[in-house]
Design a protein around this motif. Sequence first.
Motif, short mmCIF file in Angstrom:
data_model
loop_
_atom_site.label_atom_id
_atom_site.label_comp_id
_atom_site.label_asym_id
_atom_site.label_seq_id
_atom_site.Cartn_x
_atom_site.Cartn_y
_atom_site.Cartn_z
N ALA A 182 45.71 -96.45 53.97
CA ALA A 182 46.42 -95.97 55.15
C ALA A 182 46.27 -94.45 55.28
O ALA A 182 46.02 -93.93 56.37
CB ALA A 182 47.89 -96.36 55.08
N TYR A 183 46.43 -93.75 54.15
CA TYR A 183 46.26 -92.30 54.19
C TYR A 183 44.82 -91.92 54.52
O TYR A 183 44.58 -90.99 55.29
CB TYR A 183 46.66 -91.67 52.85
CG TYR A 183 48.13 -91.39 52.74
CD1 TYR A 183 48.69 -90.29 53.37
CD2 TYR A 183 48.97 -92.21 52.00
CE1 TYR A 183 50.04 -90.02 53.26
CE2 TYR A 183 50.31 -91.96 51.89
CZ TYR A 183 50.85 -90.85 52.53
OH TYR A 183 52.18 -90.59 52.44
N THR A 184 43.87 -92.64 53.96
CA THR A 184 42.46 -92.36 54.23
C THR A 184 42.13 -92.58 55.71
O THR A 184 41.45 -91.76 56.33
CB THR A 184 41.55 -93.24 53.35
OG1 THR A 184 41.88 -92.99 51.99
CG2 THR A 184 40.09 -92.96 53.60
N THR A 185 42.63 -93.66 56.27
CA THR A 185 42.40 -93.95 57.68
C THR A 185 43.02 -92.87 58.56
O THR A 185 42.39 -92.40 59.51
CB THR A 185 42.99 -95.32 58.05
OG1 THR A 185 42.39 -96.32 57.22
CG2 THR A 185 42.75 -95.65 59.51
N ALA B 264 40.44 -86.17 61.35
CA ALA B 264 39.25 -85.31 61.21
C ALA B 264 38.22 -85.62 62.28
O ALA B 264 37.62 -84.70 62.85
CB ALA B 264 38.64 -85.49 59.82
N LEU B 265 38.01 -86.89 62.58
CA LEU B 265 37.03 -87.27 63.60
C LEU B 265 37.45 -86.78 64.98
O LEU B 265 36.63 -86.21 65.71
CB LEU B 265 36.85 -88.79 63.61
CG LEU B 265 35.90 -89.33 64.67
CD1 LEU B 265 34.48 -88.88 64.39
CD2 LEU B 265 35.98 -90.83 64.74
N LEU C 83 36.72 -80.38 69.14
CA LEU C 83 36.19 -79.04 68.94
C LEU C 83 34.81 -78.90 69.59
O LEU C 83 34.47 -77.87 70.14
CB LEU C 83 36.10 -78.74 67.45
CG LEU C 83 35.93 -77.31 67.02
CD1 LEU C 83 37.10 -76.48 67.52
CD2 LEU C 83 35.84 -77.23 65.51
N ARG C 84 34.05 -79.98 69.53
CA ARG C 84 32.67 -79.96 70.03
C ARG C 84 32.59 -80.15 71.55
O ARG C 84 31.81 -79.50 72.22
CB ARG C 84 31.88 -81.05 69.32
CG ARG C 84 30.46 -81.02 69.64
CD ARG C 84 29.69 -81.84 68.66
NE ARG C 84 28.43 -81.14 68.55
CZ ARG C 84 27.75 -81.01 67.46
NH1 ARG C 84 28.19 -81.52 66.37
NH2 ARG C 84 26.62 -80.37 67.45
N ARG C 85 33.38 -81.07 72.06
CA ARG C 85 33.36 -81.38 73.50
C ARG C 85 34.74 -81.11 74.06
O ARG C 85 35.73 -81.59 73.52
CB ARG C 85 33.00 -82.85 73.72
CG ARG C 85 31.66 -83.19 73.19
CD ARG C 85 31.40 -84.66 73.38
NE ARG C 85 30.10 -84.99 72.81
CZ ARG C 85 29.77 -86.20 72.46
NH1 ARG C 85 30.60 -87.19 72.60
NH2 ARG C 85 28.57 -86.43 71.95
N ARG C 86 34.82 -80.44 75.13
CA ARG C 86 36.11 -80.06 75.71
C ARG C 86 36.50 -81.02 76.83
O ARG C 86 36.41 -80.68 78.00
CB ARG C 86 36.03 -78.63 76.21
CG ARG C 86 35.73 -77.66 75.11
CD ARG C 86 35.65 -76.26 75.61
NE ARG C 86 35.33 -75.36 74.53
CZ ARG C 86 36.24 -74.79 73.75
NH1 ARG C 86 37.50 -75.05 73.91
NH2 ARG C 86 35.86 -73.97 72.79
N ILE D 184 45.78 -85.49 69.96
CA ILE D 184 47.25 -85.43 69.91
C ILE D 184 47.83 -86.76 69.47
O ILE D 184 48.77 -86.81 68.68
CB ILE D 184 47.80 -84.99 71.29
CG1 ILE D 184 47.39 -83.54 71.56
CG2 ILE D 184 49.30 -85.14 71.35
CD1 ILE D 184 47.70 -83.06 72.94
N THR D 185 47.25 -87.85 69.94
CA THR D 185 47.73 -89.18 69.53
C THR D 185 47.58 -89.38 68.03
O THR D 185 48.50 -89.84 67.37
CB THR D 185 46.97 -90.28 70.30
OG1 THR D 185 47.20 -90.12 71.69
CG2 THR D 185 47.41 -91.66 69.86
N THR D 186 46.42 -89.03 67.49
CA THR D 186 46.22 -89.21 66.04
C THR D 186 47.05 -88.22 65.24
O THR D 186 47.52 -88.56 64.16
CB THR D 186 44.74 -89.08 65.64
OG1 THR D 186 44.24 -87.82 66.06
CG2 THR D 186 43.92 -90.20 66.23
#
Length: 110
Positions: free
Chosen positions: A58-61, A67-68, A74-77, A86-88
């Motif tokens: 669960a922590y890894t997910t 991170a994803l 960061l890459r696509r605005r 924000i959801t994650t």
Amino acid sequence: MAEPRERRDWSWVWQWIRPWQTVTAGAVAVLPLFNGWSLATGWARALHAMRDDTIGGAYTTAVMALALTYALDLRRRRWLLRLALITTAIGSLGVLDWFDPITFVTGVHR
């Protein structure tokens, strides 16, 4: 007499925050649109239910999803990616349990 310091350029912070996208995506992420559930609470519930099988998974997910979405945002605005970030970020708090730090430090389970 001391020379005045140069002013720092903080414009990159304003560009990354993108206030209108952040505010509107944040509102959509926490509004209870799905039978009293929001996107963030749905993600939090899924992660908390995942704890029943494996706490580490669960922590890894949660960390990998965060991170994803951060890397994509960061890459696509795009507004949709800010919504996902924000959801994650808010929903990942659903994986936490108050007893986890005690278990981590001492190895004692409930």
